[in-house]
Design a protein around this motif. Structure first.
Motif, PDB file in Angstrom:
ATOM      1  N   PHE A  57      88.523 105.228  75.920  1.00 53.10           N
ATOM      2  CA  PHE A  57      88.627 106.402  76.788  1.00 53.10           C
ATOM      3  C   PHE A  57      87.669 107.504  76.344  1.00 53.10           C
ATOM      4  CE2 PHE A  57      91.005 110.183  78.332  1.00 53.10           C
ATOM      5  CZ  PHE A  57      90.965 109.879  79.676  1.00 53.10           C
ATOM      6  N   GLN A  58      87.511 107.684  75.034  1.00 45.30           N
ATOM      7  CA  GLN A  58      86.594 108.704  74.526  1.00 45.30           C
ATOM      8  C   GLN A  58      85.133 108.325  74.749  1.00 45.30           C
ATOM      9  OE1 GLN A  58      88.039 109.167  70.499  1.00 45.30           O
ATOM     10  NE2 GLN A  58      88.743 111.233  71.019  1.00 45.30           N
ATOM     11  N   ILE A  59      84.794 107.063  74.685  1.00 47.50           N
ATOM     12  CA  ILE A  59      83.415 106.650  74.965  1.00 47.50           C
ATOM     13  C   ILE A  59      83.073 106.930  76.426  1.00 47.50           C
ATOM     14  CG2 ILE A  59      81.912 104.626  75.180  1.00 47.50           C
ATOM     15  CD1 ILE A  59      83.257 103.576  72.603  1.00 47.50           C
ATOM     16  N   ILE A  60      84.009 106.638  77.329  1.00 48.61           N
ATOM     17  CA  ILE A  60      83.798 106.957  78.753  1.00 48.61           C
ATOM     18  C   ILE A  60      83.674 108.465  78.932  1.00 48.61           C
ATOM     19  CG2 ILE A  60      84.876 106.885  81.039  1.00 48.61           C
ATOM     20  CD1 ILE A  60      86.127 104.185  80.143  1.00 48.61           C
ATOM     21  N   GLY A  61      84.546 109.216  78.265  1.00 49.13           N
ATOM     22  CA  GLY A  61      84.485 110.677  78.342  1.00 49.13           C
ATOM     23  C   GLY A  61      83.194 111.229  77.767  1.00 49.13           C
ATOM     24  N   LEU A  62      82.695 110.630  76.698  1.00 51.29           N
ATOM     25  CA  LEU A  62      81.435 111.060  76.098  1.00 51.29           C
ATOM     26  C   LEU A  62      80.267 110.828  77.047  1.00 51.29           C
ATOM     27  CD1 LEU A  62      79.990 112.120  73.549  1.00 51.29           C
ATOM     28  CD2 LEU A  62      79.761 109.745  72.834  1.00 51.29           C
ATOM     29  N   CYS A  63      80.255 109.699  77.723  1.00 51.43           N
ATOM     30  CA  CYS A  63      79.194 109.425  78.707  1.00 51.43           C
ATOM     31  C   CYS A  63      79.227 110.453  79.833  1.00 51.43           C
ATOM     32  CB  CYS A  63      79.332 108.022  79.259  1.00 51.43           C
ATOM     33  SG  CYS A  63      79.017 106.733  78.045  1.00 51.43           S
ATOM     34  N   ILE A  64      80.409 110.777  80.313  1.00 52.99           N
ATOM     35  CA  ILE A  64      80.541 111.792  81.375  1.00 52.99           C
ATOM     36  C   ILE A  64      80.114 113.153  80.849  1.00 52.99           C
ATOM     37  CG2 ILE A  64      82.211 113.025  82.819  1.00 52.99           C
ATOM     38  CD1 ILE A  64      83.729 110.349  83.046  1.00 52.99           C
ATOM     39  N   PHE A  65      80.513 113.495  79.628  1.00 53.06           N
ATOM     40  CA  PHE A  65      80.166 114.769  79.006  1.00 53.06           C
ATOM     41  C   PHE A  65      78.654 114.935  78.891  1.00 53.06           C
ATOM     42  CE2 PHE A  65      79.662 117.457  75.178  1.00 53.06           C
ATOM     43  CZ  PHE A  65      80.389 118.558  75.579  1.00 53.06           C
ATOM     44  N   THR A 117      97.247 111.211  62.339  1.00 53.61           N
ATOM     45  CA  THR A 117      96.119 112.145  62.346  1.00 53.61           C
ATOM     46  C   THR A 117      95.178 111.839  63.504  1.00 53.61           C
ATOM     47  OG1 THR A 117      96.255 112.361  59.949  1.00 53.61           O
ATOM     48  CG2 THR A 117      94.199 113.055  60.976  1.00 53.61           C
ATOM     49  N   SER A 118      94.915 110.564  63.737  1.00 54.74           N
ATOM     50  CA  SER A 118      94.029 110.202  64.850  1.00 54.74           C
ATOM     51  C   SER A 118      94.666 110.560  66.196  1.00 54.74           C
ATOM     52  CB  SER A 118      93.678 108.720  64.799  1.00 54.74           C
ATOM     53  OG  SER A 118      94.796 107.925  65.087  1.00 54.74           O
ATOM     54  N   LEU A 119      95.981 110.390  66.317  1.00 52.30           N
ATOM     55  CA  LEU A 119      96.658 110.797  67.562  1.00 52.30           C
ATOM     56  C   LEU A 119      96.611 112.303  67.759  1.00 52.30           C
ATOM     57  CD1 LEU A 119      99.843 108.550  67.781  1.00 52.30           C
ATOM     58  CD2 LEU A 119      97.711 108.351  69.046  1.00 52.30           C
ATOM     59  N   PHE A 120      96.840 113.053  66.683  1.00 49.92           N
ATOM     60  CA  PHE A 120      96.804 114.516  66.770  1.00 49.92           C
ATOM     61  C   PHE A 120      95.407 115.013  67.136  1.00 49.92           C
ATOM     62  CE2 PHE A 120      96.146 118.636  64.653  1.00 49.92           C
ATOM     63  CZ  PHE A 120      97.059 119.392  65.372  1.00 49.92           C
ATOM     64  N   CYS A 121      94.390 114.455  66.501  1.00 45.54           N
ATOM     65  CA  CYS A 121      93.012 114.863  66.804  1.00 45.54           C
ATOM     66  C   CYS A 121      92.619 114.462  68.226  1.00 45.54           C
ATOM     67  CB  CYS A 121      92.045 114.266  65.799  1.00 45.54           C
ATOM     68  SG  CYS A 121      92.200 114.979  64.155  1.00 45.54           S
ATOM     69  N   SER A 122      93.088 113.319  68.701  1.00 45.33           N
ATOM     70  CA  SER A 122      92.819 112.920  70.087  1.00 45.33           C
ATOM     71  C   SER A 122      93.492 113.874  71.066  1.00 45.33           C
ATOM     72  CB  SER A 122      93.306 111.496  70.338  1.00 45.33           C
ATOM     73  OG  SER A 122      92.603 110.593  69.544  1.00 45.33           O
TER      74      SER A 122
END
Length: 163
Positions: free
Chosen positions: A69-77, A8-13
């Motif tokens: 990777f999502q934390i880095i993406g969140l900062c960029i977002f 589920t976590s892979l699918f949501c990612s």
């Protein structure tokens, strides 16, 4: 149960990647942000649960990598400042018009003001939303240099709605 949590976590990612890299997104930028945060928490919880079991320890590091990777993406977002739009417009005759009843889609328009040094007033983009499944939207048209009209046709075509 742990396999279900991991997949589920892979699918949501994967859905987060689709929403960020394509013209398909959840309906509204706030929903994208909330889904992004929920998947980040899901990956962190999955890492925390799977790292305690010896045979799933390797899988847990996949979730740790995705979380980083999502934390880095969140900062960029958040630095790009795409979360807030100034106005959301919905065509006035949209709900009951022939187009939305025949095709199953209705339109929504977003407007974001530019800073003073850029052209015209701001950026305007249109999306189409499935009439019977209003959770996703697809961007159809984008005008990066839009001038907001104050004439009666503009006010007739679009109605401002709160997001």
């Amino acid at each position: 149960m742990k396999k279900f949590l991991f997949y589920t976590s892979l699918f949501c990612s994967a859905l987060v990647c689709v929403f960020l890299c394509t013209k398909v997104s959840l309906s509204g930028y706030r929903n994208d942000f909330y889904f992004f945060i929920a998947v980040l928490l899901l990956n962190l919880i999955c890492f925390w649960i799977l790292r305690k079991i010896e045979r799933t320890k390797r899988k847990s590091y996949i979730n740790l990598f995705l979380s980083t990777f999502q934390i880095i993406g969140l900062c960029i977002f958040l630095m790009v400042d795409t979360l807030q739009v100034d106005k959301v417009y919905k065509p006035i005759n949209n709900k009951y018009n022939l187009y939305s009843s025949l095709s199953g889609w209705h339109k929504r328009t977003y407007f974001k003001r530019h800073r003073g040094e850029l052209c015209n007033d701001g950026e305007l983009w249109q999306t189409k939303i499935p009439y019977y499944f209003p959770l996703i939207e697809i961007e159809t048209k984008r005008d990066k240099c839009h001038k907001v009209g104050s004439d009666s046709t503009y006010n007739w075509l679009y109605k401002h709605i709160p997001e």
